[in-house]
Design a protein around this motif. Structure first.
Motif, PDB file in Angstrom:
ATOM      1  N   THR A 162       0.844  -1.197   0.000  1.00  0.00           N
ATOM      2  CA  THR A 162       0.000   0.000   0.000  1.00  0.00           C
ATOM      3  C   THR A 162       0.878   1.246   0.000  1.00  0.00           C
ATOM      4  OG1 THR A 162      -1.798  -1.120   1.162  1.00  0.00           O
ATOM      5  CG2 THR A 162      -1.777   1.287   1.229  1.00  0.00           C
ATOM      6  N   VAL A 163       0.580   2.138  -0.928  1.00  0.00           N
ATOM      7  CA  VAL A 163       1.304   3.404  -1.030  1.00  0.00           C
ATOM      8  C   VAL A 163       0.328   4.539  -0.718  1.00  0.00           C
ATOM      9  CG1 VAL A 163       2.625   4.943  -2.502  1.00  0.00           C
ATOM     10  CG2 VAL A 163       2.877   2.461  -2.754  1.00  0.00           C
ATOM     11  N   THR A 164       0.660   5.350   0.275  1.00  0.00           N
ATOM     12  CA  THR A 164      -0.133   6.538   0.595  1.00  0.00           C
ATOM     13  C   THR A 164       0.428   7.717  -0.184  1.00  0.00           C
ATOM     14  OG1 THR A 164      -0.621   5.683   2.801  1.00  0.00           O
ATOM     15  CG2 THR A 164      -0.950   8.042   2.446  1.00  0.00           C
ATOM     16  N   ARG A 165      -0.457   8.553  -0.729  1.00  0.00           N
ATOM     17  CA  ARG A 165      -0.074   9.642  -1.613  1.00  0.00           C
ATOM     18  C   ARG A 165      -0.347  11.002  -0.983  1.00  0.00           C
ATOM     19  NH1 ARG A 165      -1.915   8.562  -7.310  1.00  0.00           N
ATOM     20  NH2 ARG A 165      -3.456  10.160  -6.771  1.00  0.00           N
ATOM     21  N   GLU A 166       0.244  12.042  -1.554  1.00  0.00           N
ATOM     22  CA  GLU A 166       0.067  13.387  -1.014  1.00  0.00           C
ATOM     23  C   GLU A 166      -1.381  13.852  -1.054  1.00  0.00           C
ATOM     24  OE1 GLU A 166       2.687  16.075  -3.015  1.00  0.00           O
ATOM     25  OE2 GLU A 166       4.382  15.623  -1.671  1.00  0.00           O
TER      26      GLU A 166
END
Length: 228
Positions: A162-166
């Motif tokens: 899982t990648v959290t983005r701005e």
């Protein structure tokens, strides 16, 4: 952002040519444990199944994006820089820095003194966009021992990244395959080439550190995609 390339134990770096990245020898390796621990055997990172020998780096053992008509119709997220990467199986919860290319055309990597960070190749797609986003990180360093992607080779198909983005959105990817490649046969097109769906490539060094050469011989590559 610091553009300092990694030092210590390493092989030759990546090189970018125009819009396409040509990998000469991929992600550089880092040192093992510090001098005070020389009497203790350094831990070895887990390794995935090696990719079968091929006639060239383009013949990677992964599905070709866009081969399925349904895949071509996939939609992605708008562009937004990633901030953190989480991989539950191997306990990764790391911040992400943005990386580009050095003046000589080589791809930047996180500096060794920040080996706990992952790095996003900013000229490519952001995680969640259509195309293959690339995130890189060290396997170990002289100062801290095991680094951010030390256990990357332990991932298995079906695991999640899982990648959290701005923009506050999270892009969750499902691992399709995990392979080890000799650096001379790095699957450039499969990692940096175009795709018709949101994909993710996570890369670190692999194999047994070669003391004589001063580098790791392989790269570990995780191929993952975001479900439609």
């Amino acid at each position: 952002m610091t553009a300092t390339p990694a030092g210590g134990r390493h092989g030759r770096p990546w090189r970018a040519a125009g819009a396409a990245v040509v990998v000469v020898l991929a992600l550089v390796g880092a040192g093992l444990v510090g001098a005070s621990l020389k009497s203790v055997p350094a831990p070895r990172p887990p390794q995935p199944v090696a990719a079968p020998a091929s006639t060239g780096p383009a013949a990677a053992d992964v599905p070709s994006p866009g081969a399925d008509p349904d895949v071509a119709a996939a939609t992605g997220l708008a562009r937004s820089a990633p901030t953190t990467i989480t991989i539950p199986r191997i306990g990764v919860d790391a911040s992400i820095m943005s990386l580009g290319t050095n003046p000589d055309g080589t791809v930047q990597v996180p500096p060794l003194e920040r080996a706990q960070l992952a790095g996003w190749y900013e000229p490519g797609p952001s995680p969640g966009e259509i195309g293959n986003a690339v995130i890189v990180g060290h396997v170990d360093s002289a100062e801290m021992g095991p680094a951010v992607f030390f256990s990357l080779g332990a991932l298995q198909p079906g695991d999640t990244v899982t990648v959290t983005r701005e923009d506050g959105q999270q892009a969750t990817f499902t691992v399709e395959s995990v392979k080890a490649y000799p650096k001379t046969e790095f699957p450039t097109e499969q990692v940096y080439g175009p795709g018709d769906r949101p994909g993710l490539r996570v890369v670190t060094c692999g194999g047994v550190f070669d003391e004589a050469a001063g580098s790791y011989p392989d790269n570990v590559v995780v191929f993952a995609s975001m479900p439609a």
